[in-house]
Design a protein around this motif. Structure first.
Motif, PDB file in Angstrom:
ATOM      1  N   ARG A  27       4.196  46.705  -9.568  1.00  0.00           N
ATOM      2  CA  ARG A  27       3.822  45.871  -8.174  1.00  0.00           C
ATOM      3  C   ARG A  27       4.403  44.596  -8.238  1.00  0.00           C
ATOM      4  N   THR A  28       5.709  44.253  -7.926  1.00  0.00           N
ATOM      5  CA  THR A  28       6.237  42.974  -8.226  1.00  0.00           C
ATOM      6  C   THR A  28       6.336  42.345  -6.992  1.00  0.00           C
ATOM      7  N   PHE A  29       6.074  42.780  -5.856  1.00  0.00           N
ATOM      8  CA  PHE A  29       6.298  42.081  -4.528  1.00  0.00           C
ATOM      9  C   PHE A  29       5.256  40.958  -4.460  1.00  0.00           C
ATOM     10  N   SER A  30       6.041  39.738  -3.575  1.00  0.00           N
ATOM     11  CA  SER A  30       5.323  38.678  -3.492  1.00  0.00           C
ATOM     12  C   SER A  30       4.618  37.865  -4.423  1.00  0.00           C
ATOM     13  N   ASN A  31       5.047  38.258  -5.889  1.00  0.00           N
ATOM     14  CA  ASN A  31       4.348  37.389  -6.663  1.00  0.00           C
ATOM     15  C   ASN A  31       5.109  36.105  -7.150  1.00  0.00           C
ATOM     16  N   ALA A  32       4.298  35.036  -7.619  1.00  0.00           N
ATOM     17  CA  ALA A  32       4.693  33.793  -8.123  1.00  0.00           C
ATOM     18  C   ALA A  32       4.826  34.422  -9.275  1.00  0.00           C
ATOM     19  N   MET A  33       5.937  33.256 -10.215  1.00  0.00           N
ATOM     20  CA  MET A  33       6.361  33.596 -11.417  1.00  0.00           C
ATOM     21  C   MET A  33       5.926  32.109 -12.127  1.00  0.00           C
ATOM     22  N   GLY A  34       5.703  32.371 -13.427  1.00  0.00           N
ATOM     23  CA  GLY A  34       5.581  31.251 -14.158  1.00  0.00           C
ATOM     24  C   GLY A  34       5.907  31.153 -15.678  1.00  0.00           C
ATOM     25  N   TRP A  35       6.304  30.549 -16.315  1.00  0.00           N
ATOM     26  CA  TRP A  35       6.514  30.221 -17.955  1.00  0.00           C
ATOM     27  C   TRP A  35       5.544  29.494 -18.459  1.00  0.00           C
ATOM     28  N   PHE A  36       4.984  29.895 -19.444  1.00  0.00           N
ATOM     29  CA  PHE A  36       3.954  29.141 -20.330  1.00  0.00           C
ATOM     30  C   PHE A  36       4.474  29.293 -21.995  1.00  0.00           C
ATOM     31  N   ARG A  37       3.746  28.274 -22.726  1.00  0.00           N
ATOM     32  CA  ARG A  37       4.313  28.483 -24.063  1.00  0.00           C
ATOM     33  C   ARG A  37       3.284  28.221 -24.931  1.00  0.00           C
ATOM     34  N   GLN A  38       3.078  28.566 -26.269  1.00  0.00           N
ATOM     35  CA  GLN A  38       2.117  28.299 -27.313  1.00  0.00           C
ATOM     36  C   GLN A  38       2.591  28.322 -28.644  1.00  0.00           C
ATOM     37  N   SER A 102      -1.749  29.212  -5.996  1.00  0.00           N
ATOM     38  CA  SER A 102      -2.906  28.267  -6.668  1.00  0.00           C
ATOM     39  C   SER A 102      -3.116  28.713  -7.793  1.00  0.00           C
ATOM     40  N   ARG A 103      -2.745  29.761  -8.207  1.00  0.00           N
ATOM     41  CA  ARG A 103      -3.356  30.203  -9.562  1.00  0.00           C
ATOM     42  C   ARG A 103      -2.304  30.326 -10.726  1.00  0.00           C
ATOM     43  N   ILE A 104      -0.941  29.987 -10.240  1.00  0.00           N
ATOM     44  CA  ILE A 104       0.221  30.412 -11.303  1.00  0.00           C
ATOM     45  C   ILE A 104       0.440  29.495 -12.511  1.00  0.00           C
ATOM     46  N   THR A 105      -0.278  28.289 -12.341  1.00  0.00           N
ATOM     47  CA  THR A 105      -0.381  27.241 -13.325  1.00  0.00           C
ATOM     48  C   THR A 105      -1.598  27.502 -14.416  1.00  0.00           C
ATOM     49  N   ASN A 106      -2.459  28.190 -14.047  1.00  0.00           N
ATOM     50  CA  ASN A 106      -3.622  28.490 -14.830  1.00  0.00           C
ATOM     51  C   ASN A 106      -3.328  29.360 -16.119  1.00  0.00           C
ATOM     52  N   THR A 107      -3.881  29.306 -17.272  1.00  0.00           N
ATOM     53  CA  THR A 107      -3.780  30.038 -18.319  1.00  0.00           C
ATOM     54  C   THR A 107      -4.773  31.090 -18.458  1.00  0.00           C
ATOM     55  N   ASP A 108      -6.015  31.010 -17.561  1.00  0.00           N
ATOM     56  CA  ASP A 108      -6.993  31.735 -17.922  1.00  0.00           C
ATOM     57  C   ASP A 108      -7.650  32.411 -16.813  1.00  0.00           C
ATOM     58  N   ASP A 109      -6.709  32.383 -15.518  1.00  0.00           N
ATOM     59  CA  ASP A 109      -7.362  32.831 -14.220  1.00  0.00           C
ATOM     60  C   ASP A 109      -6.229  33.973 -13.778  1.00  0.00           C
ATOM     61  N   GLY A 110      -6.667  35.096 -14.273  1.00  0.00           N
ATOM     62  CA  GLY A 110      -5.974  36.370 -13.671  1.00  0.00           C
ATOM     63  C   GLY A 110      -4.433  36.528 -14.043  1.00  0.00           C
ATOM     64  N   GLY A 111      -3.800  37.411 -13.175  1.00  0.00           N
ATOM     65  CA  GLY A 111      -2.330  37.363 -13.428  1.00  0.00           C
ATOM     66  C   GLY A 111      -1.884  38.328 -14.442  1.00  0.00           C
ATOM     67  N   SER A 112      -0.621  38.793 -14.612  1.00  0.00           N
ATOM     68  CA  SER A 112      -0.254  39.758 -15.705  1.00  0.00           C
ATOM     69  C   SER A 112       0.555  38.760 -16.571  1.00  0.00           C
ATOM     70  N   TRP A 113       0.651  39.172 -17.742  1.00  0.00           N
ATOM     71  CA  TRP A 113       1.311  38.536 -18.892  1.00  0.00           C
ATOM     72  C   TRP A 113       2.276  39.253 -19.568  1.00  0.00           C
ATOM     73  N   GLY A 114       3.627  38.745 -20.062  1.00  0.00           N
ATOM     74  CA  GLY A 114       4.259  39.441 -20.988  1.00  0.00           C
ATOM     75  C   GLY A 114       3.813  39.239 -22.483  1.00  0.00           C
ATOM     76  N   GLN A 115       4.427  39.944 -23.409  1.00  0.00           N
ATOM     77  CA  GLN A 115       4.222  39.773 -24.831  1.00  0.00           C
ATOM     78  C   GLN A 115       4.702  38.477 -25.327  1.00  0.00           C
ATOM     79  N   GLY A 116       5.834  37.810 -24.895  1.00  0.00           N
ATOM     80  CA  GLY A 116       6.183  36.566 -25.348  1.00  0.00           C
ATOM     81  C   GLY A 116       7.459  36.878 -26.186  1.00  0.00           C
ATOM     82  N   THR A 117       8.212  35.566 -26.202  1.00  0.00           N
ATOM     83  CA  THR A 117       9.492  35.429 -26.929  1.00  0.00           C
ATOM     84  C   THR A 117       9.648  34.245 -27.748  1.00  0.00           C
ATOM     85  N   GLN A 118      10.106  34.289 -29.101  1.00  0.00           N
ATOM     86  CA  GLN A 118      10.066  33.105 -29.837  1.00  0.00           C
ATOM     87  C   GLN A 118      11.144  32.162 -29.696  1.00  0.00           C
ATOM     88  N   VAL A 119      10.777  30.842 -29.670  1.00  0.00           N
ATOM     89  CA  VAL A 119      11.859  29.954 -29.275  1.00  0.00           C
ATOM     90  C   VAL A 119      11.456  29.057 -30.468  1.00  0.00           C
TER      91      VAL A 119
END
Length: 123
Positions: A27-38, A102-119
């Motif tokens: 379900r990709t329509f109308s999604n805001a997208m973000g990048w995070f790092r840890q 409004s939620r795209i910058t949140n780390t703990d407020d819903g959304g869908s996440w990928g598994q990550g890639t190492q940099v």
């Protein structure tokens, strides 16, 4: 639900560049997208975000002027161009999708996440 797969991570010397990609399916329509790092021992932090139509972007102060987020909705893919990389950019980078800007910058407020890639940026 949206499925996200990140790619493009790797090892680079300080001052170098990498481009990360995040491919979305489901379900990709109308999604805001973000990048995070840890980084090891640190909490996950916001890096950059882009709205569905690319009219809005948002960056963490630590990456402004060095990183650029973009997206190709026809390919259901969001990118993170990372230039002038520093050792402190070393982390696992995650992609997030959210149907609310409004939620795209949140780390703990819903959304869908990928598994990550190492940099890893060497000095």
């Amino acid at each position: 639900q949206v499925q996200l797969v990140e790619s493009g991570g790797g090892l680079v010397q300080a001052g170098g560049s990498l481009r990360l990609s995040c491919a979305a399916s489901g379900r990709t329509f109308s999604n805001a997208m973000g990048w995070f790092r840890q980084a090891p021992g640190n909490e996950r932090e916001f890096v950059a975000a882009i709205s569905w139509g690319s009219a809005r972007t948002n960056y963490a102060d630590s990456v402004k002027g060095r990183f650029t987020i973009s997206r190709d909705n026809a390919k259901n893919t969001v990118y993170l161009q990372m230039n002038s990389l520093k050792p402190e950019d070393t982390a696992v980078y995650y992609c997030k999708a959210d149907d609310r800007w409004s939620r795209i910058t949140n780390t703990d407020d819903g959304g869908s996440w990928g598994q990550g890639t190492q940099v890893t940026v060497s000095s």
